[in-house]
Write a protein that holds these residues in place. Sequence first.
Motif, PDB file in Angstrom:
ATOM      1  N   SER A  26      89.217  -2.236  30.258  1.00  0.00           N
ATOM      2  CA  SER A  26      88.078  -2.949  29.912  1.00  0.00           C
ATOM      3  C   SER A  26      87.150  -2.908  30.708  1.00  0.00           C
ATOM      4  O   SER A  26      85.785  -3.198  30.205  1.00  0.00           O
ATOM      5  N   ASN A  27      87.160  -3.047  32.028  1.00  0.00           N
ATOM      6  CA  ASN A  27      86.338  -3.084  33.062  1.00  0.00           C
ATOM      7  C   ASN A  27      85.453  -1.953  33.468  1.00  0.00           C
ATOM      8  O   ASN A  27      86.013  -1.000  34.114  1.00  0.00           O
ATOM      9  N   SER A  28      84.284  -1.843  33.027  1.00  0.00           N
ATOM     10  CA  SER A  28      83.654  -0.517  33.294  1.00  0.00           C
ATOM     11  C   SER A  28      83.195  -0.560  34.594  1.00  0.00           C
ATOM     12  O   SER A  28      82.970   0.940  34.987  1.00  0.00           O
ATOM     13  N   ALA A  29      83.333  -1.528  35.394  1.00  0.00           N
ATOM     14  CA  ALA A  29      83.038  -1.459  36.772  1.00  0.00           C
ATOM     15  C   ALA A  29      84.330  -0.722  37.661  1.00  0.00           C
ATOM     16  O   ALA A  29      83.958  -0.861  38.946  1.00  0.00           O
ATOM     17  N   SER A  30      85.445  -0.751  36.988  1.00  0.00           N
ATOM     18  CA  SER A  30      86.357  -0.423  37.841  1.00  0.00           C
ATOM     19  C   SER A  30      86.124   1.284  38.307  1.00  0.00           C
ATOM     20  O   SER A  30      85.774   1.979  37.604  1.00  0.00           O
ATOM     21  N   ASP A  31      86.520   1.215  39.491  1.00  0.00           N
ATOM     22  CA  ASP A  31      86.299   2.855  40.268  1.00  0.00           C
ATOM     23  C   ASP A  31      87.371   3.304  40.664  1.00  0.00           C
ATOM     24  O   ASP A  31      87.102   4.369  41.435  1.00  0.00           O
ATOM     25  N   TYR A  32      88.757   2.771  40.365  1.00  0.00           N
ATOM     26  CA  TYR A  32      89.887   3.303  41.096  1.00  0.00           C
ATOM     27  C   TYR A  32      91.223   3.181  40.172  1.00  0.00           C
ATOM     28  O   TYR A  32      91.344   1.968  39.986  1.00  0.00           O
ATOM     29  N   PHE A  33      91.843   4.223  39.863  1.00  0.00           N
ATOM     30  CA  PHE A  33      92.942   3.912  38.989  1.00  0.00           C
ATOM     31  C   PHE A  33      94.174   4.558  39.480  1.00  0.00           C
ATOM     32  O   PHE A  33      94.131   5.537  39.958  1.00  0.00           O
ATOM     33  N   ILE A  34      95.201   3.974  39.521  1.00  0.00           N
ATOM     34  CA  ILE A  34      96.590   4.323  39.940  1.00  0.00           C
ATOM     35  C   ILE A  34      97.496   4.337  38.639  1.00  0.00           C
ATOM     36  O   ILE A  34      97.723   3.246  37.865  1.00  0.00           O
ATOM     37  N   TRP A  35      98.427   5.461  38.694  1.00  0.00           N
ATOM     38  CA  TRP A  35      99.737   5.476  38.091  1.00  0.00           C
ATOM     39  C   TRP A  35     100.788   5.116  38.829  1.00  0.00           C
ATOM     40  O   TRP A  35     101.066   5.724  39.876  1.00  0.00           O
ATOM     41  N   TYR A  36     101.782   4.106  38.263  1.00  0.00           N
ATOM     42  CA  TYR A  36     103.000   3.698  39.263  1.00  0.00           C
ATOM     43  C   TYR A  36     104.184   4.157  38.237  1.00  0.00           C
ATOM     44  O   TYR A  36     104.026   3.804  36.714  1.00  0.00           O
ATOM     45  N   LYS A  37     105.106   4.156  38.773  1.00  0.00           N
ATOM     46  CA  LYS A  37     106.542   4.627  38.139  1.00  0.00           C
ATOM     47  C   LYS A  37     107.507   3.411  38.622  1.00  0.00           C
ATOM     48  O   LYS A  37     107.556   3.186  39.859  1.00  0.00           O
ATOM     49  N   GLN A  38     107.871   2.907  37.818  1.00  0.00           N
ATOM     50  CA  GLN A  38     109.189   1.736  38.080  1.00  0.00           C
ATOM     51  C   GLN A  38     110.470   1.926  37.522  1.00  0.00           C
ATOM     52  O   GLN A  38     110.650   2.065  35.960  1.00  0.00           O
ATOM     53  N   GLU A  39     111.452   2.519  38.299  1.00  0.00           N
ATOM     54  CA  GLU A  39     112.858   2.617  37.698  1.00  0.00           C
ATOM     55  C   GLU A  39     113.631   1.245  37.737  1.00  0.00           C
ATOM     56  O   GLU A  39     113.207   0.388  38.456  1.00  0.00           O
ATOM     57  N   SER A  40     114.595   1.391  37.119  1.00  0.00           N
ATOM     58  CA  SER A  40     115.286   0.105  37.076  1.00  0.00           C
ATOM     59  C   SER A  40     115.781  -0.445  38.156  1.00  0.00           C
ATOM     60  O   SER A  40     116.282   0.225  38.795  1.00  0.00           O
ATOM     61  N   GLY A  41     115.528  -1.740  38.512  1.00  0.00           N
ATOM     62  CA  GLY A  41     115.830  -2.320  39.723  1.00  0.00           C
ATOM     63  C   GLY A  41     115.090  -2.017  40.850  1.00  0.00           C
ATOM     64  O   GLY A  41     115.529  -2.432  42.034  1.00  0.00           O
ATOM     65  N   LYS A  42     113.931  -1.230  40.800  1.00  0.00           N
ATOM     66  CA  LYS A  42     113.289  -0.776  41.998  1.00  0.00           C
ATOM     67  C   LYS A  42     111.812  -1.422  41.759  1.00  0.00           C
ATOM     68  O   LYS A  42     111.332  -1.927  40.637  1.00  0.00           O
ATOM     69  N   GLY A  43     111.088  -1.234  42.970  1.00  0.00           N
ATOM     70  CA  GLY A  43     109.563  -1.634  42.900  1.00  0.00           C
ATOM     71  C   GLY A  43     108.853  -0.485  42.436  1.00  0.00           C
ATOM     72  O   GLY A  43     109.403   0.554  42.414  1.00  0.00           O
ATOM     73  N   PRO A  44     107.623  -0.841  42.106  1.00  0.00           N
ATOM     74  CA  PRO A  44     106.875   0.381  41.498  1.00  0.00           C
ATOM     75  C   PRO A  44     106.632   1.494  42.640  1.00  0.00           C
ATOM     76  O   PRO A  44     106.337   1.058  43.690  1.00  0.00           O
ATOM     77  N   GLN A  45     106.314   2.642  42.255  1.00  0.00           N
ATOM     78  CA  GLN A  45     106.129   3.571  43.123  1.00  0.00           C
ATOM     79  C   GLN A  45     104.896   4.393  42.819  1.00  0.00           C
ATOM     80  O   GLN A  45     104.924   4.819  41.591  1.00  0.00           O
ATOM     81  N   PHE A  46     104.202   4.704  43.588  1.00  0.00           N
ATOM     82  CA  PHE A  46     102.941   5.235  43.592  1.00  0.00           C
ATOM     83  C   PHE A  46     103.220   6.835  43.059  1.00  0.00           C
ATOM     84  O   PHE A  46     104.084   7.328  43.564  1.00  0.00           O
ATOM     85  N   ILE A  47     102.613   7.170  41.956  1.00  0.00           N
ATOM     86  CA  ILE A  47     102.643   8.620  41.588  1.00  0.00           C
ATOM     87  C   ILE A  47     101.405   9.372  41.805  1.00  0.00           C
ATOM     88  O   ILE A  47     101.302  10.295  42.526  1.00  0.00           O
ATOM     89  N   ILE A  48     100.239   8.854  41.338  1.00  0.00           N
ATOM     90  CA  ILE A  48      98.860   9.660  41.405  1.00  0.00           C
ATOM     91  C   ILE A  48      97.769   8.629  41.029  1.00  0.00           C
ATOM     92  O   ILE A  48      97.852   7.638  40.551  1.00  0.00           O
ATOM     93  N   ASP A  49      96.630   9.047  41.824  1.00  0.00           N
ATOM     94  CA  ASP A  49      95.320   8.035  41.717  1.00  0.00           C
ATOM     95  C   ASP A  49      94.254   8.996  41.391  1.00  0.00           C
ATOM     96  O   ASP A  49      94.324  10.323  41.366  1.00  0.00           O
ATOM     97  N   ILE A  50      93.275   8.299  40.684  1.00  0.00           N
ATOM     98  CA  ILE A  50      91.758   8.936  40.437  1.00  0.00           C
ATOM     99  C   ILE A  50      90.843   7.875  40.567  1.00  0.00           C
ATOM    100  O   ILE A  50      90.808   6.929  40.516  1.00  0.00           O
ATOM    101  N   ARG A  51      89.834   8.565  41.176  1.00  0.00           N
ATOM    102  CA  ARG A  51      88.516   7.808  41.265  1.00  0.00           C
ATOM    103  C   ARG A  51      87.505   8.112  40.145  1.00  0.00           C
ATOM    104  O   ARG A  51      87.745   9.029  39.506  1.00  0.00           O
ATOM    105  N   SER A  52      86.628   6.929  39.976  1.00  0.00           N
ATOM    106  CA  SER A  52      85.834   7.113  38.655  1.00  0.00           C
ATOM    107  C   SER A  52      84.919   8.202  38.898  1.00  0.00           C
ATOM    108  O   SER A  52      84.263   8.353  37.693  1.00  0.00           O
ATOM    109  N   ASN A  53      84.744   8.840  39.824  1.00  0.00           N
ATOM    110  CA  ASN A  53      83.903   9.955  39.831  1.00  0.00           C
ATOM    111  C   ASN A  53      84.501  11.302  39.641  1.00  0.00           C
ATOM    112  O   ASN A  53      83.845  12.316  39.941  1.00  0.00           O
ATOM    113  N   MET A  54      85.688  11.260  39.157  1.00  0.00           N
ATOM    114  CA  MET A  54      86.381  12.442  38.663  1.00  0.00           C
ATOM    115  C   MET A  54      86.917  12.065  37.304  1.00  0.00           C
ATOM    116  O   MET A  54      86.960  11.174  36.843  1.00  0.00           O
TER     117      MET A  54
END
Lengths: 113, 114
Positions: A26-54
């Motif tokens: 909802s925040n149009s000012a956001s300029d950086y987004f990330i996807w995380y994967k979380q397997e059972s019993g583990k912490g979030p793991q970085f998958i991929i990111d994207i900047r708002s200029n892409m």
Amino acid sequence: GESVGLHLPTLSVQEGDNSIINCAYSNSASDYFIWYKQESGKGPQFIIDIRSNMDKRQGQRVTVLLNKTVKHLSLQIAATQPGDSAVYFCAEIGAGGYNKLIFGAGTRLAVHP
Amino acid sequence: EPEVTQTPSHQVTQMGQEVILRCVPISNHLYFYWYRQILGQKVEFLVSFYNNEISEKSEIFDDQFSVERPDGSNFTLKIRSTKLEDSAMYFCASNAEGDRYEQYFGPGTRLTVT
């Protein structure tokens, strides 16, 4: 205000199919987004990111698409494998410049043989 | 591959007791964070720490919470007087100066307050 949310709480796919996980922000000012994967019993793991200029970024078997017009983000997983079963979170970097991650609610991906 | 470690993996405590959750971030990282995840809910930001001071904190991070980097390797989260609603998974994360947006998360500490 700042908020990131997901359309579907659970996604079931057959092994080998492509998966698409969606996220709205909802925040149009956001300029950086990330996807995380979380397997059972583990912490979030970085998958991929994207900047708002892409609008698209590809990784190994994963693609993230960003549509700023409708404030929508998606994660595509090609040839889904059983090891992809997990909860997937989108997240945005919040305002303030100190890298605070604001997570969405999460989508559970279940891959069936 | 370097990783963030956390101890203990599970902590059970009685309401009103103090707990300290410990984290060892990746050694060359400079930015440190605590997040929590109540069972079945999303991950929530608690606090960020840089240059030996808190850089940002959330509304959850009230006076009952504190963080410390007592030496060059540990990063701790203290809850002074635990409440039932503090029961959650607590994740530590860190990132490097040149990679500011890729935060590496530890495996978490499950805190159960009874």
